[in-house]
Write a protein that holds these residues in place. Structure first.
Motif, PDB file in Angstrom:
ATOM      1  N   GLN A 159       0.704  -1.258  -0.077  1.00 41.33           N
ATOM      2  CA  GLN A 159      -0.052   0.020   0.054  1.00 41.33           C
ATOM      3  C   GLN A 159       0.720   1.422   0.069  1.00 41.33           C
ATOM      4  N   LEU A 160       2.189   1.057   0.486  1.00 40.21           N
ATOM      5  CA  LEU A 160       2.927   2.170   0.427  1.00 40.21           C
ATOM      6  C   LEU A 160       4.464   2.053  -0.103  1.00 40.21           C
ATOM      7  N   GLY A 206       7.006  -9.881   9.800  1.00 39.02           N
ATOM      8  CA  GLY A 206       7.208 -11.379   9.543  1.00 39.02           C
ATOM      9  C   GLY A 206       6.909 -11.537   8.200  1.00 39.02           C
ATOM     10  N   GLN A 207       6.496 -12.550   7.711  1.00 39.95           N
ATOM     11  CA  GLN A 207       6.237 -13.025   6.437  1.00 39.95           C
ATOM     12  C   GLN A 207       4.917 -12.691   5.872  1.00 39.95           C
ATOM     13  N   SER A 208       3.943 -12.190   6.736  1.00 36.37           N
ATOM     14  CA  SER A 208       2.402 -11.708   6.573  1.00 36.37           C
ATOM     15  C   SER A 208       2.214 -10.592   6.450  1.00 36.37           C
ATOM     16  N   ALA A 209       1.454 -10.221   5.665  1.00 35.54           N
ATOM     17  CA  ALA A 209       1.092  -8.630   5.706  1.00 35.54           C
ATOM     18  C   ALA A 209       0.198  -8.200   6.877  1.00 35.54           C
ATOM     19  N   SER A 210       0.667  -7.130   7.416  1.00 35.64           N
ATOM     20  CA  SER A 210      -0.462  -6.724   8.523  1.00 35.64           C
ATOM     21  C   SER A 210      -1.118  -5.288   8.249  1.00 35.64           C
ATOM     22  N   ASP A 211      -2.285  -5.359   9.159  1.00 39.75           N
ATOM     23  CA  ASP A 211      -3.098  -4.197   8.913  1.00 39.75           C
ATOM     24  C   ASP A 211      -2.815  -3.053   9.862  1.00 39.75           C
ATOM     25  N   GLY A 212      -1.927  -3.291  10.637  1.00 40.60           N
ATOM     26  CA  GLY A 212      -1.183  -2.327  11.681  1.00 40.60           C
ATOM     27  C   GLY A 212      -0.559  -0.963  11.183  1.00 40.60           C
ATOM     28  N   PRO A 213      -0.119  -0.217  11.978  1.00 44.24           N
ATOM     29  CA  PRO A 213       0.697   0.939  11.468  1.00 44.24           C
ATOM     30  C   PRO A 213       1.829   0.583  10.929  1.00 44.24           C
ATOM     31  N   LYS A 214       2.066   1.429   9.673  1.00 48.51           N
ATOM     32  CA  LYS A 214       3.612   1.177   9.007  1.00 48.51           C
ATOM     33  C   LYS A 214       4.234   2.197   9.473  1.00 48.51           C
ATOM     34  N   ILE A 215       5.515   1.494   9.686  1.00 47.08           N
ATOM     35  CA  ILE A 215       6.673   2.298  10.339  1.00 47.08           C
ATOM     36  C   ILE A 215       7.732   2.447   9.250  1.00 47.08           C
ATOM     37  N   HIS A 224      20.850  11.662  12.010  1.00 48.00           N
ATOM     38  CA  HIS A 224      19.560  11.242  12.814  1.00 48.00           C
ATOM     39  C   HIS A 224      18.887  10.304  12.128  1.00 48.00           C
ATOM     40  N   LEU A 225      18.514   9.418  13.047  1.00 47.09           N
ATOM     41  CA  LEU A 225      17.625   8.222  12.427  1.00 47.09           C
ATOM     42  C   LEU A 225      16.127   8.627  12.790  1.00 47.09           C
ATOM     43  N   ARG A 226      15.293   8.904  11.752  1.00 48.99           N
ATOM     44  CA  ARG A 226      13.902   9.265  11.721  1.00 48.99           C
ATOM     45  C   ARG A 226      13.195   8.160  11.582  1.00 48.99           C
ATOM     46  N   ILE A 227      11.934   8.223  12.633  1.00 48.19           N
ATOM     47  CA  ILE A 227      10.950   7.215  12.414  1.00 48.19           C
ATOM     48  C   ILE A 227       9.703   7.998  12.248  1.00 48.19           C
ATOM     49  N   TRP A 228       8.968   7.250  11.059  1.00 50.60           N
ATOM     50  CA  TRP A 228       7.819   7.842  10.431  1.00 50.60           C
ATOM     51  C   TRP A 228       6.601   6.840  10.681  1.00 50.60           C
ATOM     52  N   SER A 229       5.366   7.347  11.103  1.00 57.62           N
ATOM     53  CA  SER A 229       4.309   6.343  11.446  1.00 57.62           C
ATOM     54  C   SER A 229       3.337   6.875  10.238  1.00 57.62           C
ATOM     55  N   CYS A 230       2.836   5.685   9.615  1.00 55.24           N
ATOM     56  CA  CYS A 230       1.661   5.810   8.470  1.00 55.24           C
ATOM     57  C   CYS A 230       0.576   4.832   9.192  1.00 55.24           C
ATOM     58  N   TYR A 231      -0.593   5.380   9.392  1.00 53.75           N
ATOM     59  CA  TYR A 231      -1.480   4.808  10.114  1.00 53.75           C
ATOM     60  C   TYR A 231      -2.857   5.284   9.397  1.00 53.75           C
ATOM     61  N   GLN A 232      -3.828   4.458   9.436  1.00 58.02           N
ATOM     62  CA  GLN A 232      -5.140   4.580   8.851  1.00 58.02           C
ATOM     63  C   GLN A 232      -5.976   5.184   9.681  1.00 58.02           C
ATOM     64  N   VAL A 240       0.284  10.177   7.814  1.00 59.00           N
ATOM     65  CA  VAL A 240       1.958  10.043   8.024  1.00 59.00           C
ATOM     66  C   VAL A 240       2.451  11.117   8.828  1.00 59.00           C
ATOM     67  N   GLN A 241       3.284  10.801   9.739  1.00 67.70           N
ATOM     68  CA  GLN A 241       3.719  11.809  10.743  1.00 67.70           C
ATOM     69  C   GLN A 241       5.040  11.243  11.315  1.00 67.70           C
ATOM     70  N   ALA A 242       5.856  12.348  11.708  1.00 69.31           N
ATOM     71  CA  ALA A 242       7.167  11.830  12.160  1.00 69.31           C
ATOM     72  C   ALA A 242       6.914  11.503  13.549  1.00 69.31           C
ATOM     73  N   TRP A 243       7.292  10.315  14.078  1.00 70.25           N
ATOM     74  CA  TRP A 243       6.879   9.722  15.264  1.00 70.25           C
ATOM     75  C   TRP A 243       8.064   9.780  16.131  1.00 70.25           C
ATOM     76  N   GLY A 244       9.293  10.351  15.669  1.00 70.99           N
ATOM     77  CA  GLY A 244      10.525  10.300  16.796  1.00 70.99           C
ATOM     78  C   GLY A 244      11.565  10.309  15.949  1.00 70.99           C
ATOM     79  N   GLN A 245      12.860  10.375  16.544  1.00 64.01           N
ATOM     80  CA  GLN A 245      14.100  10.489  16.123  1.00 64.01           C
ATOM     81  C   GLN A 245      15.048   9.987  17.186  1.00 64.01           C
ATOM     82  N   ILE A 246      16.144   9.340  16.668  1.00 62.53           N
ATOM     83  CA  ILE A 246      17.570   9.243  17.515  1.00 62.53           C
ATOM     84  C   ILE A 246      18.691   9.851  17.187  1.00 62.53           C
ATOM     85  N   SER A 247      19.248  10.645  17.732  1.00 64.22           N
ATOM     86  CA  SER A 247      20.130  11.285  17.346  1.00 64.22           C
ATOM     87  C   SER A 247      21.825  10.576  17.628  1.00 64.22           C
ATOM     88  N   LEU A 248      22.473  10.444  16.282  1.00 59.40           N
ATOM     89  CA  LEU A 248      23.585   9.818  16.451  1.00 59.40           C
ATOM     90  C   LEU A 248      24.941  10.459  17.214  1.00 59.40           C
TER      91      LEU A 248
END
Length: 1382
Positions: A159-160, A206-215, A224-232, A240-248
């Motif tokens: 889907q994305l 895993g090997q099955s498609a999930s209906d949960g949020p896409k990260i 910076h390692l950025r984490i984006w959340s895509c939810y319905q 789609v929203q910036a969910w957080g980040q980790i600074s190196l």
């Protein structure tokens, strides 16, 4: 172990590799040049797919749902599918191809339900549809991009899509919003970044498609390692929203994500860890620096639906260090982590540093999640494999002299240096040392100083010197010196090698370049002077004075360097081996001489010397020649399907074999003990051979294939080259791949299983196997027992077998481990092996009930050996040991009635009967024992009923050694058997026997009773004629030639005998009937022993073949029959061509070096026996000379050591007694009784050489006694010759003697004090007085033997009376011709 490999250098792109879990199997694939590399079955199964493109493939991906593999090939995408969905060894084949436009495909990724996204100048989304087994790509959506797509990732449910180009500051997120017919619609969202994006990935479920949020994880140059959340939303829109980040941190550059599904699978089985990981369902991010220190960060709430705010928690840091990752890498990309070996505790970690190497390790999850304080900075990975190699096809492999380094050459400017590396206890690989990039391809090269120095010649004739430190050195490989060598028209450089100095100098080397016209250029290479040319010889040779200049063969047809396989350095070893067009092998060494005279150049001169004698192989237009520093050389014939292995030190052929495939390569190595191992390379596989012990008993081959290195299941490319490195590491180059076989053995290989057999190996490797099947044998080995019996060590053998029985009995009774409880020397005192005479052997009494070796012990020991397998002995060898024990029973039964030659013969007969399937007849070695035995009648009687047909006569070679009177009796028995052996009684079957016996009347009578035979009347009419009449002789000859034309060869031979043409008869028997035994037997019976026809036949027909075959046994037999006893004994220890004028009898070009079996150690035992037997043998042995005899002893010692009989070799050296030629000659010259001595010895111990056609008379003793003395006195240095049969009866002295003097040694010993007082040299050769044996000793026994021979005169057959004395004439009563048939 299985074959390891370096499948090829990975391409320098981020998406060049991938791994996934399919059907519970870990599959890994990557791109190397234009090749697709696929590994499965725990990285042991390799498949290489060659792609039709000239450009490198940038990206590959595996579909975890069905195992499909997609790879970018220029502007297309090739899809490969597994042959079956469930396979033990998966294999992929071409399925379909996707083509969108002409732009280069840069990236792709699989999604759910066979969806695939492809990035080029367009971004396109496809689906691979299955139409009844035919797969068709369907385009669902595409979009032109402003710049080529560099990275693209697809969510599990398709889907994305996230994509970006090179140096983009934003990620394009394409959201699938509708599906209408055959077309999809995607919406675009931009995810801005402050700097250019470097990587991105979707969180996996895993090997099955999930209906949960896409990260979505993205990294950017701003650390910076950025984490984006895509939810319905409930409304169906995707947010789609910036969910957080980790600074190196400043020193951190890399990250690795472990998704929660992997951790949860692990935690289900591991309940001892902190409950924090179970409760929070965390994902793990590993943030690493260039030193391999990875900070562990737990990411919470990423798996919740609806999503919750991201919380990250720092855990204890861990280490992932070299060799799991590169040292101080600039780039580091990881393939998606997958469970390793279908387990949960270990993860498969694959890292690519874009430096030409992919490293595979196992990551321990339990260590990663361990939060105890003492586990901080714990190493959590273990290296498993590394994947590297060439980017282009490898043309040639060149090793350093010590095997510590290897240079790989390609047809381009890419050349790599490698060295062996031990990655773990069970894994050896190659490590890249450096890369040499030259302006032109390298033509020839030499590797020195463990790979730190490379001297090469380019195709543009530039000689270069490269300094090659390790690849991590700041300077890398760099050019030190260069010299342009003038090009010579029509002459090409064919070989380059190093000339070692006596004292090695690390800063100075000498190299030589050999050209096709045999000219040589030599150079000094040093840091101080660079490259300087020095003087050297040419390999062009001139014919000797006695050689034909026009036909002299001096050209180099094939040439190669000799593999330096010894573990220690030697400057005196041979350096090159060459073979001429006619098949002559030559080896050369080079000597560096410091010479400041006019002969030298720049102070040095390199001299060439032949290191061994030339070998005439008979192989014309050889395809290959390759030698080893152990003294072995392998040649391949012109067709390339047959190889021959020669020992150049001994000048013999050791092994040959023909193949259905063409041989392409030969390489040598050896063990620490000098046992040779050779590889024979073919198109897709190589066979490894190791030398075996010599086996003169069973004539077993001296080399054995022990392993097959087959790469056909891994690649479709042919083998380019192969080579041995140190520690028996075997490397095969194919395409751009290197296949590595270390010293470990693959026990699943059928060649390995056959070579090991029932042997017990203490270490499962090729070196240990070679040591076991070579080297000293245990003293209970059948080869040792048999050779000990040949060496006259009967008492030693008895004790060895008794000790073996007692030990086996104890091991069997107490159920002990035979491999540890059976000593190889059977606890016998070593000095007992060195006792030369049986009478001096100390007899040891063992406790009751088995105090000595007897028939009871032999039977019990044979029974034990049928149940207990001996260590270091194969099943076949154990059967041979049982046969030898059975032979010992027969020997002990007859040891008091036959001499030791007879004992040896009985042993040979027993071994022959046991090996009838492989051995058709008795060997000439066994025949020689019987030939020189004094108990021929007893030996014949011991054969018993076994000689019941002509086939059995041939098997036991009776025509060679049985006395004439006995062979006549055998012929009569065989004639009767052949006539009545089946229901159809056919006189033609026995005709040759009766005609040889000159009993034509019996044959005529048999034709009379052969009613119903179609030729009865014609034969009766013809045989009734008198064949003394020339008319009927001519008629018989005409019939013989007619029968020859009709291919009735045996009948033709019979008619030749009727015509009294013995010579034509035996020629037909030999050439057409191919029965040499029958030819010899017919000769001996028809004309009597030692007749002229037999002598001419042996000299003209058999002797040339024996010379060409270098058959010493047969040559000695021929000279014995020719009554040349001095030559007969010399033939045992001398090459037949060196005797008399034998070199004129054969064409020297046919004189090829034959099998090692021609130098049987038993020849020496017979030689030692014969020189003590009579004066003619003794005088012949004096002509051998002490120097030749010494060399002979050393060769036999070497052979015995190769046989594994080291104790017997030492015994031979300790007990051999050389004859002082000066003392012997002086004694012969000064002895006042020399003539008497000669004649008496001839009467006492000479072989029966007098034909029985003429009957000796007692009155012959009085003839020509005076002339004999006169003839002998003219040359006192030479032995007395016997020109006619009377010589054996003449005393040879001018003194008047009694008639009986020649027949009684006792009477002669009492004729005068002078004879009694002076010790004769012959006393040492007559051992009858010492042994006390009375059988066949003294002149009386010899004379009795001659009297017992049946008279056989040609006149008897014609019905006339022989002119002999009345007493002898009346000694045989007349018999009816049909007495035998009444």
């Amino acid at each position: 172990m299985s074959l390891k490999y370096l499948p090829g250098r990975p391409n320098d792109t981020q998406q060049t590799m991938c791994q996934t879990l399919w059907q519970d199997q870990l599959i890994f694939a990557y791109c190397s040049g234009n090749n697709l590399i696929i590994l499965s079955n725990d990285f042991t199964r390799l498949q290489t797919i060659y792609l039709e493109t000239k450009t490198d493939c940038p990206t590959v991906d595996i579909n975890p749902e069905n195992g499909f593999i997609a790879v970018a090939v220029n502007n297309k995408v090739n899809i490969f599918k597994p042959i079956h969905q469930v396979m033990k060894t998966p294999k992929w084949v071409f399925c379909c191809q996707i083509y969108h436009d002409d732009s280069q495909v840069n990236c792709l990724q699989w999604g759910h339900d066979n969806g695939i996204v492809i990035g080029s100048n367009y971004l396109s989304f496809w689906k691979i549809r299955d139409e009844f087994g035919r797969f068709v790509p369907i385009l669902l959506w595409n979009k032109r991009q402003p710049k080529p797509v560099y990275l693209v990732v697809l969510s599990n449910d398709c889907q994305l899509i996230a994509s970006c180009g090179k140096f983009d500051h934003s990620v394009k997120l394409w959201k699938r919003i509708s599906i209408s017919g055959e077309q999809d619609i995607f919406n675009l969202t931009l995810l801005p970044h402050p700097d250019y994006v470097t990587s991105m990935r979707w969180k996996k479920t895993g090997q099955s498609a999930s209906d949960g949020p896409k990260i979505l994880y993205t990294s950017c140059e701003d650390k910076h390692l950025r984490i984006w959340s895509c939810y319905q939303h409930d409304s169906g829109t995707i947010n789609v929203q910036a969910w957080g980040q980790i600074s190196l941190k400043p020193n951190q550059k890399f990250y690795l994500i472990i998704d929660s599904w992997i951790i949860q699978n692990f935690l289900q089985k591991m309940k001892t860890l902190d409950s924090y990981f179970i409760d929070k369902n965390v994902d793990i991010a590993l943030i690493g620096d260039t030193n391999g220190r990875f900070e562990v960060v737990a990411l919470e709430n990423l798996s919740n639906d609806p999503p919750k705010p991201l919380v990250h928690k720092n855990l204890l840091s861990k280490l992932i260090i070299h060799p799991s990752i590169a040292k101080n890498p600039d780039f580091l990309y990881f393939a998606e982590l997958q469970p390793y070996n279908n387990g949960c505790e270990k993860l498969s970690l694959i890292a690519n540093d874009l430096g030409g190497k992919i490293r595979h390790s196992s990551l321990d999850l339990s260590k990663l999640l361990d939060q105890k304080e003492d586990s901080k900075n714990q190493i959590i990975t273990k290296p498993k494999h590394k994947f590297t190699g060439h980017n282009k096809s490898i043309q040639k492999l060149i090793r350093s002299n010590d095997g510590e380094a290897m240079l790989t050459l390609s047809r381009f400017s890419e050349n790599c240096l490698w060295y062996p590396q031990q990655l773990s206890d069970d894994f050896t690989s190659l490590e890249l040392k450096n890369i040499i990039k030259t302006e032109k391809p390298i033509k020839l090269a030499v590797v020195q100083e463990k790979g730190n120095l490379v001297i090469n010649l380019l195709e543009n004739h530039k000689l270069q010197v490269w300094d090659c430190p390790n690849i991590h050195h700041k300077y890398g490989s760099h050019l030190c010196s260069e010299l342009v060598i003038p090009e010579i028209p029509d002459i090409e450089p064919i070989l380059m090698l190093n000339a070692p100095e006596k004292i090695h100098h690390h800063d100075r080397h000498f190299v030589m370049i050999i050209y096709s016209d045999a000219s040589v250029k030599a150079f000094e290479i040093s840091k101080k002077n660079g490259i300087l040319e020095v003087a050297t010889d040419s390999l062009k040779t001139k014919p000797a004075a006695n050689e034909d200049a026009e036909n002299y063969d001096s050209d180099i047809y094939r040439i190669s360097t000799i593999d330096p396989v010894h573990t220690t350095r030697s400057s005196n070893r041979p350096l090159i081996s060459l073979i001429t067009k006619s098949g002559i092998i030559k080896t050369y060494r080079a000597i560096v001489i410091e010479d400041h005279s006019s002969n030298g150049m720049n102070g040095y001169y390199i001299k060439w010397e032949k290191s061994h004698h030339e070998i005439q192989t008979g192989i014309e237009n050889a395809l290959f020649v390759r030698g080893s520093s152990t003294g072995k050389i392998c040649t391949v014939n012109s067709e390339g399907n047959s190889m021959s292995l020669f020992d150049v030190r001994r000048g013999v052929l050791e092994y040959s074999e023909s193949f259905s495939d063409k041989i392409l390569d030969i390489d040598w190595t050896s063990t620490d003990y000098g046992q040779s191992i050779v590889s024979i390379g073919f198109t897709g596989y190589a066979l490894l051979y190791t030398q075996l012990r010599y086996d003169y008993t069973n004539n077993n081959p001296s080399y054995l294939p022990i392993e097959k290195i087959d790469i056909t299941s891994h690649t479709a490319h042919n083998i380019g080259d192969s080579i041995w490195l140190k520690n028996a590491m075997f490397v095969v180059a194919s395409g751009n791949q290197l296949y590595i076989k270390d010293r470990s053995l693959d026990l699943n290989d059928p060649f390995t299983n056959r070579s090991i057999g029932s042997r017990v190996l203490y270490s499962n490797d090729i070196i240990n196997l070679s040591n076991v099947i070579n080297g000293p044998v245990p003293v209970y080995h059948p080869q040792f027992i048999i050779q000990a019996l040949y060496s006259s060590k009967l008492q030693l053998v008895k004790e060895l077998l008794l000790r073996l029985f007692l030990l086996l009995r104890e091991i069997d009774f107490k159920s002990k481990d035979i491999t540890t409880c059976l000593p190889s020397d059977l606890n016998i005192e070593p000095n007992k092996f060195f006792i030369s005479k049986n009478k001096d052997y100390p007899v040891e009494k063992f406790p009751d009930p088995y105090p000595e070796f007897n028939r009871t012990v032999a039977l019990a020991l044979s029974e034990l050996l049928t149940r207990i397998a001996l260590p270091f002995v194969t099943r076949h060898q154990q059967k041979t040991l049982i046969t030898t024990i059975e032979a010992m029973e027969e020997i002990m039964k007859n040891e008091n009635t036959v001499d030791y030659n007879g004992i040896r013969f009985l042993l040979g007969v027993k071994l022959f009967i046991a090996h009838r399937e492989k051995q058709k007849t008795l060997l000439l070695r066994d025949i020689s024992w019987a030939l020189h035995s004094d108990n021929k009648e007893i030996l014949l009687s011991l054969l018993g009923n076994q000689v019941n047909s002509w086939e059995r006569v041939v098997e036991f070679k009776l025509a060679y050694w049985v006395k004439e009177s006995n062979i006549i009796r055998v012929f009569e028995d065989i004639a009767k058997f052949e006539f009545s052996k089946n229901d159809t009684k056919d006189p033609s079957r026995c005709a040759i026997f009766y005609l040889a016996l000159k009993k034509k009347q019996i044959l005529l009578s048999l034709w009379k009773i052969s009613i119903g035979h179609p030729e009865q009347q014609k034969m009766l009419k013809f045989l009734s004629n008198d064949f003394n009449d020339p008319r009927w002789k001519t008629a018989a000859l005409k019939n013989a030639f007619v029968l020859l034309s009709k291919h009735r060869y045996m009948d033709a031979a019979c008619f030749f005998l009727l015509a009294d043409s013995l010579k034509d008869c035996i020629n037909v028997l030999y050439k057409q009937v191919e029965d040499l035994d029958l030819a010899i037997a017919v000769c001996r019976i028809y004309e009597g022993d030692n007749g002229p026809v037999l002598g001419d036949f042996l000299s003209s027909k058999i002797l040339p073949d024996a010379i060409i075959e270098n058959d010493r046994w047969l040559t000695s037999f021929i000279y014995w029959k020719l009554r040349k006893q001095d030559l007969s004994i010399k033939a045992l220890v001398t090459s037949p061509i060196d005797l008399e004028n034998n070199s004129e009898l054969v064409d020297k070009t046919k004189m090829v070096n034959k099998s090692f079996l021609v130098e049987d150690p038993a020849l020496l035992f017979l030689y030692e026996h014969l020189r003590k037997r009579n004066i003619k043998y003794f005088m012949g042995s004096l002509e051998i000379g002490e120097k030749i005899e010494t060399r002979l002893i050393l060769r036999v010692v070497d052979i015995m050591c190769r046989m594994g009989c080291n104790y017997l070799a030492v015994s031979l050296v300790c007990n051999w007694k050389f004859i002082d030629e000066r003392k012997s000659a002086k004694f012969v010259q000064e002895s006042p009784q020399k003539n008497n001595m000669f004649s008496s010895i001839d009467a006492m111990a000479a072989e029966p050489i007098i034909t029985t056609r003429f009957r000796p008379s007692l009155f012959d003793k009085f003839k020509e006694s005076g002339s004999t003395e006169t003839g002998n006195s003219t040359n006192p240095h030479q032995p007395i010759s016997t020109p006619n049969l009377l010589d054996a009866f003449s005393v040879g002295s001018s003194t008047t003697k009694s008639m009986l003097d020649g027949f009684s040694t006792d009477t002669k010993s009492q004729t005068g004090n002078s004879i009694m007082s002076s010790k004769s040299i012959l006393d040492d050769f007559v051992d009858t007085a010492k042994t006390g044996r009375s059988v066949n000793t003294g002149s009386n026994s010899i004379f009795a033997e001659k009297k017992s021979d049946k008279p056989h005169n040609a006149l008897d057959a014609a019905g006339t009376t022989a002119p002999v004395t009345k007493k002898l004439a009346t000694s045989s009563a007349p018999r009816s011709l049909l007495d035998d048939f009444m």
